[in-house]
Scaffold this active site. Structure first.
Site, mmCIF file in Angstrom:
data_model
loop_
_atom_site.group_PDB
_atom_site.id
_atom_site.type_symbol
_atom_site.label_atom_id
_atom_site.label_comp_id
_atom_site.label_asym_id
_atom_site.label_seq_id
_atom_site.Cartn_x
_atom_site.Cartn_y
_atom_site.Cartn_z
ATOM 1 N N GLU A 154 -3.343 -9.264 3.275
ATOM 2 C CA GLU A 154 -3.653 -9.831 4.596
ATOM 3 C C GLU A 154 -5.128 -9.769 4.948
ATOM 4 O OE1 GLU A 154 -4.208 -5.707 5.307
ATOM 5 O OE2 GLU A 154 -2.655 -6.751 4.193
ATOM 6 N N HIS A 200 -4.246 -5.013 -0.177
ATOM 7 C CA HIS A 200 -3.973 -5.566 1.158
ATOM 8 C C HIS A 200 -4.168 -7.083 1.148
ATOM 9 C CE1 HIS A 200 -3.347 -2.102 3.881
ATOM 10 N NE2 HIS A 200 -3.992 -1.452 2.934
ATOM 11 N N CYS A 237 0.823 -1.217 0.000
ATOM 12 C CA CYS A 237 0.000 0.000 0.000
ATOM 13 C C CYS A 237 0.860 1.271 0.000
ATOM 14 C CB CYS A 237 -0.992 -0.038 1.145
ATOM 15 S SG CYS A 237 -2.436 1.015 0.843
#
Length: 375
Positions: free
Chosen positions: A351, A349, A265
């Site tokens: 995760e 992202h 990011c």
């Protein structure tokens, strides 16, 4: 519960009701998020610092708040706007309501707003500054206050969300039925540049037997390299990457060290600048858990979670940087890799697991890159 108003700098305004006093007013950049779930993770993601988040899902708060899903130790959004908040929440892990959670964190939330109308305006006009006020506030006054809010590019938001000192992270991902456990076996040491890092990112790195030493946002390259890390991770975070000139210079020094580097990011955007490219502001950003991203090497499409307002300028990307992932909604760059240095990054992202595990392999790639470089 009192009457409240959401005003945008272009003159549009919407009435609703406050559900998290005692905060009476707030302001920030207004963005929308299309995620159906995960509001606790959104609220506690430091990347949302400086923003008022409008949720597009019609009901938010139905499963309450638990003690395990927060991505940091507090709520970071400047304000929270939803269509409806249920009076009763239900989940076996829940310990409190969304209302009490926002009150405890002194964050203003309002409901009863026509969020679809807000989203249509933001899609057509772009993200803009906004103001939320509780009580008898005229639309004229509210719009005036919205226009007086500083632009997000004028704020050093990373300085507000980064931990001020070096710390160590060993907690692994949540597993049933034990919950979170500590990593005790380490294969490699990784220096983390904390620009507002999410806990789940650290947990997935720890899962892979990586010893994580986290540095504050203003750490120098010399400080980072002094621990002789096997790899370096550049975290997510809020704000405009173009304002972080010191960090960009430090990252250039870290690249020159030829250590394996992985960015997510904001870390990806800072690498764009360090490579010699630029970033530009998207019209209304990417915020949600349903963005299709294509891996150009495998041809596979991953469903990703995203939260960013800036993208890498492909026209200024040097020839020694290869694009590895693209967003199938607008063809913006979602991943890149340097051809001469062991450096790569991802804009989304991985995760956050909307796929749910479509992008977890990216953490394995970082581990394998470290392993290869150690040889």
């Amino acid at each position: 519960m009192e009457k409240a108003i959401l005003a945008l700098e272009n003159g549009y305004f919407f009435y609703g009701w406050s559900f998290s006093s005692p905060v009476r007013e707030t302001g920030g950049e207004v963005i929308f998020n299309t995620s159906m779930t995960g509001y606790q993770e959104i609220l506690t993601d430091p990347s949302y610092k400086g923003q008022i988040v409008v949720m597009t899902a019609s009901e938010i708060g139905n499963y309450g708040i638990n003690e395990e899903d927060s991505q940091s130790d507090r709520v970071w959004v400047n304000g929270f706007v939803v269509k409806d908040v249920p009076n009763v929440y239900s989940n076996y892990r829940a310990v409190e309501s969304l209302k009490s959670y926002l009150e405890k964190n002194n964050v203003l939330g309002i409901f009863g707003v026509d969020t679809r109308a807000v989203v249509r305006i933001l899609r057509e006009k772009g993200v803009m500054k906004g103001y939320i006020g509780v009580g008898d506030i005229s639309p004229v006054e509210a719009v005036k206050k919205a226009r007086s809010i500083p632009d997000i590019s004028e704020l050093n938001l990373v300085a507000e969300v980064s931990k001020p000192s070096v710390y160590r992270w060993t907690q692994k991902s949540w597993k049933w039925p034990k919950g979170y456990e500590e990593q005790t076996e380490f294969h490699y040491k990784v220096a983390v540049l904390d620009y507002g890092v999410k806990r789940d990112i650290l947990r997935l790195l720890a899962d892979r037997n990586l010893e994580l030493i986290c540095f504050p946002y203003n750490a120098s390259a010399e400080e980072v390299l002094s621990i002789n890390p096997d790899g370096i991770f550049l975290s997510n975070g809020p704000g405009d990457p173009a304002t972080l000139t010191y960090q960009i210079k430090q990252i250039q020094k870290l690249i020159a060290s030829e250590k394996p580097i992985f960015g997510i990011c904001l870390g990806h955007q800072l690498l764009s600048w360090a490579f010699g490219s630029r970033t530009y502001k998207l019209e209304f950003g990417h915020h949600g858990g349903n963005h299709p991203v294509k891996n150009l090497k495998t041809g596979k499409v991953e469903i990703t979670a995203q939260n960013h307002n800036y993208a890498t300028d492909e026209t200024k990307l040097p020839q020694d940087v290869e694009i590895t992932h693209i967003n199938l909604n607008d063809n913006t760059i979602e991943g890149m890799r340097h051809k001469n240095y062991p450096v790569f990054s991802i804009q989304h992202h991985p995760e956050a697991a909307p796929g749910p595990h479509d992008s977890f392999y990216i953490f394995d790639e970082f581990y394998n890159l470290i392993k290869e470089c150690k040889k």
